[in-house]
Motif scaffolding. Sequence first.
Motif, mmCIF file in Angstrom:
data_model
loop_
_atom_site.group_PDB
_atom_site.id
_atom_site.type_symbol
_atom_site.label_atom_id
_atom_site.label_comp_id
_atom_site.label_asym_id
_atom_site.label_seq_id
_atom_site.Cartn_x
_atom_site.Cartn_y
_atom_site.Cartn_z
ATOM 1 N N THR A 10 0.865 -1.170 0.000
ATOM 2 C CA THR A 10 0.000 0.000 0.000
ATOM 3 C C THR A 10 0.910 1.230 0.000
ATOM 4 O O THR A 10 1.603 1.489 0.971
ATOM 5 C CB THR A 10 -0.887 0.017 1.259
ATOM 6 O OG1 THR A 10 -1.661 -1.177 1.278
ATOM 7 C CG2 THR A 10 -1.810 1.225 1.260
ATOM 8 N N ASN A 43 1.010 5.247 -0.326
ATOM 9 C CA ASN A 43 0.177 6.441 -0.262
ATOM 10 C C ASN A 43 0.692 7.526 -1.194
ATOM 11 O O ASN A 43 1.882 7.645 -1.441
ATOM 12 C CB ASN A 43 0.161 6.995 1.165
ATOM 13 C CG ASN A 43 -0.690 6.167 2.079
ATOM 14 O OD1 ASN A 43 -1.812 5.809 1.741
ATOM 15 N ND2 ASN A 43 -0.171 5.845 3.238
ATOM 16 N N ASN A 44 -0.238 8.340 -1.651
ATOM 17 C CA ASN A 44 0.089 9.494 -2.459
ATOM 18 C C ASN A 44 0.520 10.630 -1.529
ATOM 19 O O ASN A 44 -0.191 10.954 -0.583
ATOM 20 C CB ASN A 44 -1.152 9.893 -3.269
ATOM 21 C CG ASN A 44 -0.943 11.153 -4.040
ATOM 22 O OD1 ASN A 44 -0.960 12.242 -3.470
ATOM 23 N ND2 ASN A 44 -0.756 11.025 -5.331
ATOM 24 N N PRO A 45 1.672 11.253 -1.758
ATOM 25 C CA PRO A 45 2.155 12.310 -0.861
ATOM 26 C C PRO A 45 1.228 13.516 -0.766
ATOM 27 O O PRO A 45 1.122 14.144 0.284
ATOM 28 C CB PRO A 45 3.509 12.712 -1.442
ATOM 29 C CG PRO A 45 3.803 11.784 -2.547
ATOM 30 C CD PRO A 45 2.597 10.968 -2.832
ATOM 31 N N ASP A 46 0.526 13.861 -1.841
ATOM 32 C CA ASP A 46 -0.377 15.010 -1.803
ATOM 33 C C ASP A 46 -1.556 14.752 -0.866
ATOM 34 O O ASP A 46 -1.969 15.635 -0.118
ATOM 35 C CB ASP A 46 -0.896 15.352 -3.197
ATOM 36 C CG ASP A 46 0.214 15.833 -4.122
ATOM 37 O OD1 ASP A 46 1.216 16.380 -3.609
ATOM 38 O OD2 ASP A 46 0.083 15.652 -5.339
ATOM 39 N N THR A 47 -2.103 13.549 -0.912
ATOM 40 C CA THR A 47 -3.215 13.245 -0.012
ATOM 41 C C THR A 47 -2.730 13.145 1.426
ATOM 42 O O THR A 47 -3.487 13.433 2.353
ATOM 43 C CB THR A 47 -3.941 11.959 -0.429
ATOM 44 O OG1 THR A 47 -3.030 10.867 -0.423
ATOM 45 C CG2 THR A 47 -4.575 12.100 -1.800
ATOM 46 N N LEU A 105 -6.136 2.014 -4.231
ATOM 47 C CA LEU A 105 -5.099 3.022 -4.455
ATOM 48 C C LEU A 105 -4.407 2.858 -5.805
ATOM 49 O O LEU A 105 -3.804 3.807 -6.300
ATOM 50 C CB LEU A 105 -4.054 2.975 -3.341
ATOM 51 C CG LEU A 105 -4.476 3.546 -2.000
ATOM 52 C CD1 LEU A 105 -3.332 3.434 -1.000
ATOM 53 C CD2 LEU A 105 -4.921 4.984 -2.133
ATOM 54 N N GLN A 106 -4.471 1.676 -6.385
ATOM 55 C CA GLN A 106 -3.894 1.496 -7.717
ATOM 56 C C GLN A 106 -4.760 2.144 -8.789
ATOM 57 O O GLN A 106 -4.294 2.406 -9.885
ATOM 58 C CB GLN A 106 -3.706 0.007 -8.015
ATOM 59 C CG GLN A 106 -2.601 -0.620 -7.209
ATOM 60 C CD GLN A 106 -2.452 -2.099 -7.480
ATOM 61 O OE1 GLN A 106 -3.382 -2.777 -7.912
ATOM 62 N NE2 GLN A 106 -1.270 -2.622 -7.228
ATOM 63 N N LEU A 141 -6.568 8.169 -6.597
ATOM 64 C CA LEU A 141 -5.741 8.899 -5.651
ATOM 65 C C LEU A 141 -6.308 8.686 -4.256
ATOM 66 O O LEU A 141 -7.511 8.792 -4.050
ATOM 67 C CB LEU A 141 -5.790 10.381 -6.026
ATOM 68 C CG LEU A 141 -4.911 11.350 -5.281
ATOM 69 C CD1 LEU A 141 -3.448 10.995 -5.510
ATOM 70 C CD2 LEU A 141 -5.204 12.750 -5.764
ATOM 71 N N ARG A 187 -5.343 7.753 0.311
ATOM 72 C CA ARG A 187 -4.441 7.755 1.459
ATOM 73 C C ARG A 187 -4.953 6.779 2.498
ATOM 74 O O ARG A 187 -6.113 6.825 2.873
ATOM 75 C CB ARG A 187 -4.406 9.170 2.056
ATOM 76 C CG ARG A 187 -3.648 9.296 3.345
ATOM 77 C CD ARG A 187 -2.198 9.379 3.056
ATOM 78 N NE ARG A 187 -1.461 9.584 4.303
ATOM 79 C CZ ARG A 187 -0.248 9.146 4.477
ATOM 80 N NH1 ARG A 187 0.376 8.511 3.516
ATOM 81 N NH2 ARG A 187 0.366 9.357 5.609
#
Length: 159
Positions: free
Chosen positions: A52, A54-58, A91-92, A95, A97
């Motif tokens: 898993t 995570n997207n840094p922006d979220t 998450l794939q 976007l 978190r």
Amino acid sequence: IPENYIIRGKTRWFDARAGDILQRRVAELGRSIAATFACEVQVFYQRRYPATINNPDTAMVVRSIARALGPQFDVHDAPPSTAAEDFVFMLQKVLGRHFWLGAARTGYNPGLHSPHHDFSYELLPYGVAFWVSLVKRLWLLVDRVKVGFIAGSSQVGIL
């Protein structure tokens, strides 16, 4: 010495290349050990869940909401974890978190899946405040994106 023997285990990784190496090396090691003892080996290796990531922006959105709610929301950077295997597939595609809305106590803290876990109902107002703030923040984005939630968990996906 038994005629047949089964060895089972799990492998986890954070980088797909590491998963490739693990799969290859488990098979190679199994074959070489079997050859040492003039035995046969069958290796069945299933890759079930990727990491898993995570997207840094979220992550920044989640952090800013928690910090804005006050000092009772102490934001920590958790070390990498192999939790939330089921959420990785969402998450794939979108976007999102994965995060923990923690309830640690002083002293012993059994994990969520432990029979000794004791849910702290006193924390419900804090969780509700966080989720309401998150929904309000994401609602501002609704003109640009669809927003999806997995109810009852600390997982958010922006569709």
